[in-house]
Scaffold this motif. Sequence first.
Motif, PDB file in Angstrom:
ATOM      1  N   ALA A 186      21.789  66.843  37.342  1.00 32.90           N
ATOM      2  CA  ALA A 186      23.220  67.044  37.586  1.00 32.90           C
ATOM      3  C   ALA A 186      24.031  66.031  36.801  1.00 32.90           C
ATOM      4  CB  ALA A 186      23.532  66.930  39.078  1.00 32.90           C
ATOM      5  N   LYS A 187      25.274  66.395  36.513  1.00 32.54           N
ATOM      6  CA  LYS A 187      26.191  65.534  35.774  1.00 32.54           C
ATOM      7  C   LYS A 187      27.602  65.801  36.240  1.00 32.54           C
ATOM      8  CE  LYS A 187      28.156  64.840  31.161  1.00 32.54           C
ATOM      9  NZ  LYS A 187      29.487  65.371  31.493  1.00 32.54           N
ATOM     10  N   ILE A 188      28.399  64.710  36.313  1.00 34.05           N
ATOM     11  CA  ILE A 188      29.828  64.833  36.550  1.00 34.05           C
ATOM     12  C   ILE A 188      30.553  64.133  35.414  1.00 34.05           C
ATOM     13  CG2 ILE A 188      29.729  65.130  39.043  1.00 34.05           C
ATOM     14  CD1 ILE A 188      30.231  62.170  39.384  1.00 34.05           C
ATOM     15  N   ASP A 189      31.785  64.534  35.186  1.00 39.54           N
ATOM     16  CA  ASP A 189      32.518  64.115  34.001  1.00 39.54           C
ATOM     17  C   ASP A 189      32.820  62.625  33.976  1.00 39.54           C
ATOM     18  OD1 ASP A 189      33.836  64.873  31.564  1.00 39.54           O
ATOM     19  OD2 ASP A 189      35.727  64.432  32.582  1.00 39.54           O
ATOM     20  N   ARG A 190      33.051  62.012  35.145  1.00 43.16           N
ATOM     21  CA  ARG A 190      33.371  60.585  35.215  1.00 43.16           C
ATOM     22  C   ARG A 190      33.038  60.042  36.597  1.00 43.16           C
ATOM     23  NH1 ARG A 190      38.975  61.442  37.213  1.00 43.16           N
ATOM     24  NH2 ARG A 190      39.609  63.510  36.500  1.00 43.16           N
ATOM     25  N   LYS A 191      33.157  58.736  36.723  1.00 44.99           N
ATOM     26  CA  LYS A 191      32.824  58.072  37.982  1.00 44.99           C
ATOM     27  C   LYS A 191      34.036  57.936  38.893  1.00 44.99           C
ATOM     28  CE  LYS A 191      30.612  53.861  39.738  1.00 44.99           C
ATOM     29  NZ  LYS A 191      29.996  52.565  39.355  1.00 44.99           N
ATOM     30  N   GLY A 192      35.235  57.772  38.325  1.00 41.62           N
ATOM     31  CA  GLY A 192      36.440  57.536  39.103  1.00 41.62           C
ATOM     32  C   GLY A 192      37.281  58.785  39.281  1.00 41.62           C
ATOM     33  N   TYR A 193      37.699  59.032  40.516  1.00 42.98           N
ATOM     34  CA  TYR A 193      38.574  60.154  40.845  1.00 42.98           C
ATOM     35  C   TYR A 193      39.599  59.685  41.866  1.00 42.98           C
ATOM     36  CZ  TYR A 193      35.344  63.407  38.533  1.00 42.98           C
ATOM     37  OH  TYR A 193      34.575  64.059  37.612  1.00 42.98           O
ATOM     38  N   THR A 194      40.625  60.498  42.075  1.00 41.18           N
ATOM     39  CA  THR A 194      41.621  60.229  43.100  1.00 41.18           C
ATOM     40  C   THR A 194      41.659  61.398  44.084  1.00 41.18           C
ATOM     41  OG1 THR A 194      43.313  61.136  41.618  1.00 41.18           O
ATOM     42  CG2 THR A 194      43.067  58.734  41.683  1.00 41.18           C
ATOM     43  N   PRO A 195      42.112  61.161  45.331  1.00 43.33           N
ATOM     44  CA  PRO A 195      42.173  62.254  46.314  1.00 43.33           C
ATOM     45  C   PRO A 195      42.997  63.429  45.797  1.00 43.33           C
ATOM     46  CG  PRO A 195      42.467  60.135  47.393  1.00 43.33           C
ATOM     47  CD  PRO A 195      42.483  59.859  45.918  1.00 43.33           C
ATOM     48  N   PRO A 263      41.981  64.223  51.335  1.00 38.34           N
ATOM     49  CA  PRO A 263      42.790  62.996  51.397  1.00 38.34           C
ATOM     50  C   PRO A 263      42.074  61.859  52.122  1.00 38.34           C
ATOM     51  CG  PRO A 263      43.610  64.593  52.965  1.00 38.34           C
ATOM     52  CD  PRO A 263      42.544  65.303  52.163  1.00 38.34           C
ATOM     53  N   VAL A 264      41.083  61.276  51.458  1.00 38.14           N
ATOM     54  CA  VAL A 264      40.331  60.157  52.024  1.00 38.14           C
ATOM     55  C   VAL A 264      40.884  58.840  51.482  1.00 38.14           C
ATOM     56  CG1 VAL A 264      38.219  61.483  52.343  1.00 38.14           C
ATOM     57  CG2 VAL A 264      38.612  60.291  50.177  1.00 38.14           C
ATOM     58  N   GLY A 265      40.549  57.750  52.144  1.00 39.35           N
ATOM     59  CA  GLY A 265      40.979  56.441  51.696  1.00 39.35           C
ATOM     60  C   GLY A 265      40.251  56.009  50.443  1.00 39.35           C
ATOM     61  N   PRO A 266      40.852  55.129  49.654  1.00 39.32           N
ATOM     62  CA  PRO A 266      40.205  54.677  48.423  1.00 39.32           C
ATOM     63  C   PRO A 266      39.006  53.788  48.706  1.00 39.32           C
ATOM     64  CG  PRO A 266      42.220  53.437  48.802  1.00 39.32           C
ATOM     65  CD  PRO A 266      42.176  54.516  49.841  1.00 39.32           C
ATOM     66  N   SER A 267      38.206  53.560  47.685  1.00 40.23           N
ATOM     67  CA  SER A 267      37.055  52.661  47.811  1.00 40.23           C
ATOM     68  C   SER A 267      37.544  51.246  48.093  1.00 40.23           C
ATOM     69  CB  SER A 267      36.230  52.681  46.518  1.00 40.23           C
ATOM     70  OG  SER A 267      35.765  53.976  46.231  1.00 40.23           O
ATOM     71  N   LEU A 298      30.374  57.387  43.049  1.00 40.16           N
ATOM     72  CA  LEU A 298      31.782  57.721  42.872  1.00 40.16           C
ATOM     73  C   LEU A 298      32.635  56.518  43.262  1.00 40.16           C
ATOM     74  CD1 LEU A 298      32.139  61.289  44.471  1.00 40.16           C
ATOM     75  CD2 LEU A 298      32.202  60.739  42.042  1.00 40.16           C
ATOM     76  N   VAL A 299      33.793  56.410  42.651  1.00 36.33           N
ATOM     77  CA  VAL A 299      34.814  55.449  43.070  1.00 36.33           C
ATOM     78  C   VAL A 299      36.106  56.236  43.268  1.00 36.33           C
ATOM     79  CG1 VAL A 299      36.238  53.477  42.399  1.00 36.33           C
ATOM     80  CG2 VAL A 299      33.784  53.441  41.950  1.00 36.33           C
ATOM     81  N   ILE A 300      36.660  56.168  44.471  1.00 36.46           N
ATOM     82  CA  ILE A 300      37.931  56.829  44.764  1.00 36.46           C
ATOM     83  C   ILE A 300      39.044  55.823  44.507  1.00 36.46           C
ATOM     84  CG2 ILE A 300      39.304  58.046  46.484  1.00 36.46           C
ATOM     85  CD1 ILE A 300      36.771  59.502  45.593  1.00 36.46           C
ATOM     86  N   GLY A 301      39.871  56.125  43.497  1.00 30.68           N
ATOM     87  CA  GLY A 301      40.918  55.210  43.089  1.00 30.68           C
ATOM     88  C   GLY A 301      42.278  55.580  43.639  1.00 30.68           C
ATOM     89  N   THR A 302      43.294  54.808  43.225  1.00 30.88           N
ATOM     90  CA  THR A 302      44.671  55.032  43.667  1.00 30.88           C
ATOM     91  C   THR A 302      45.604  55.367  42.517  1.00 30.88           C
ATOM     92  OG1 THR A 302      45.140  52.665  43.504  1.00 30.88           O
ATOM     93  CG2 THR A 302      44.389  53.480  45.634  1.00 30.88           C
ATOM     94  N   ASP A 324      48.244  59.809  54.853  1.00 27.33           N
ATOM     95  CA  ASP A 324      47.832  60.117  56.215  1.00 27.33           C
ATOM     96  C   ASP A 324      46.402  59.676  56.490  1.00 27.33           C
ATOM     97  OD1 ASP A 324      50.269  61.214  56.679  1.00 27.33           O
ATOM     98  OD2 ASP A 324      49.647  63.281  56.260  1.00 27.33           O
ATOM     99  N   TRP A 325      45.605  59.473  55.434  1.00 21.86           N
ATOM    100  CA  TRP A 325      44.211  59.055  55.629  1.00 21.86           C
ATOM    101  C   TRP A 325      44.119  57.697  56.287  1.00 21.86           C
ATOM    102  CZ3 TRP A 325      43.906  54.609  52.947  1.00 21.86           C
ATOM    103  CH2 TRP A 325      44.737  54.473  51.834  1.00 21.86           C
ATOM    104  N   LEU A 326      45.209  56.901  56.270  1.00 24.50           N
ATOM    105  CA  LEU A 326      45.154  55.573  56.879  1.00 24.50           C
ATOM    106  C   LEU A 326      45.085  55.655  58.403  1.00 24.50           C
ATOM    107  CD1 LEU A 326      47.754  53.748  54.656  1.00 24.50           C
ATOM    108  CD2 LEU A 326      45.324  53.273  54.768  1.00 24.50           C
ATOM    109  N   ARG A 327      45.602  56.723  58.959  1.00 23.39           N
ATOM    110  CA  ARG A 327      45.624  56.851  60.408  1.00 23.39           C
ATOM    111  C   ARG A 327      44.676  57.928  60.927  1.00 23.39           C
ATOM    112  NH1 ARG A 327      46.904  52.607  59.993  1.00 23.39           N
ATOM    113  NH2 ARG A 327      48.957  51.640  60.194  1.00 23.39           N
ATOM    114  N   LEU A 328      44.169  58.767  60.051  1.00 17.61           N
ATOM    115  CA  LEU A 328      43.295  59.857  60.462  1.00 17.61           C
ATOM    116  C   LEU A 328      41.861  59.519  60.135  1.00 17.61           C
ATOM    117  CD1 LEU A 328      45.364  62.937  59.283  1.00 17.61           C
ATOM    118  CD2 LEU A 328      45.245  61.980  61.568  1.00 17.61           C
TER     119      LEU A 328
END
Length: 404
Positions: A186-195, A263-267, A298-302, A324-328
């Motif tokens: 398997a392959k993905i295009d990059r390591k960093g993504y945003t919600p 909509p998850v929180g960042p790394s 993966l790294v979830i960025g802002t 909203d991910w901060l409270r959910l």
Amino acid sequence: MHHFSRVRDFVVELDQARGPGAVYWGGEVLSGQVVLDVAKGLKVRALAVCARGLATAHWLESKNIGMNTVYSDYTAFETYLRRRQHLIRDNGDITVLQAGRHEFPFTFQLPETLATSFEGKHGSIRYWIKAKLHRPWASAKRAKKEFTVIEPIDINTPALLAPQAGAKEKLARAWYCNRGLVSVSAKIDRKGYTPGEVIPIFAEIDNCTTRTVVPKAAIIQTQTFIARGTKKQKKSVVASIVGDSIAAGKREVWHGRALKIPPVGPSILQCRVIHVEYALKVCIDIPGTSKLFLELPLVIGTIPLHPFGSRTSSISSQYSVNIDWLRLGIPEQPEAPPDYSSVASSEGCIEALAPPCQDVPSNALEGSFFAYIQEFRFRPPPLYSEVDPNPPSESNSRPRCMTC
């Protein structure tokens, strides 16, 4: 009670221009005011306001010793912000506030490095402003206001733009009999993504067993809490897809199968007591034997991807997103996350999987065709080579006319 009745309102307000859902980051100036509404003349000895930011990890572990149960407490802290300001200084004199509304402005310079606000099962990262009113011959009155911090994680860096690829294989066994080999690359295009982004997954699954297997893919969030040299982890499946069943002896190819990031929180990677990490896990469900897992980090960025390399937009505009991910909390899935101890050893990484050719049928693309084009339209052109990577066959080669 007489003193309390004189105070109609005592609250902390942050800068109204930022709006009710304001987000702050390291190095910024945080301003606001303490509002004190007095019904009658009020004697005040001091008024102070402090800004705090604290990461906390805490859990209990039990152990049975004979007939008794002994509990061990694991607690750790990391302070990010501790500032104090005197709005009315206690110098021995008494200040009398007349009836009416009184506003006391304050300003704090936030440190350059602040971890993202977080709420987890065994810990949290919280920021708040707290005001304390001291009066003679009366208990102190307190007011508190929490605020949200996001640590900037820019995915436009070489490390986070690098493709991620891997390969795994597993020998299927049942009753000590060899049922064949299952392999996945398997392959993905990059390591960093945003919600909100879509991850196109390119994969090849070879089913050389006598059973039908089912491929799946999921985004796994791992929360790690660290205290007294011990770690406590919580894993959650935040998004997943299920592929088509692969019959015995068949191969399945994913030409950019889409998996959308919720909509998850960042790394959170730099905090000493709390880590939040993500991974894309491809799973092959093999009847009669343990599953085959392939994990890509993966790294979830802002700060989202800048296709044209433009950095003209301000940092503050990058944070005008739904937080909203901060409270959910992340919803629990009926099926528990996979057991990481059962991950098979990797034989090595595969070569990069190319995007689908033009002759790929339209139904092979997952999701909207235009969303797929948008994801890959800004890729750099292939490297120049003197050798044709796809030379024409002798049967199809025809002499060219040199008179043109």
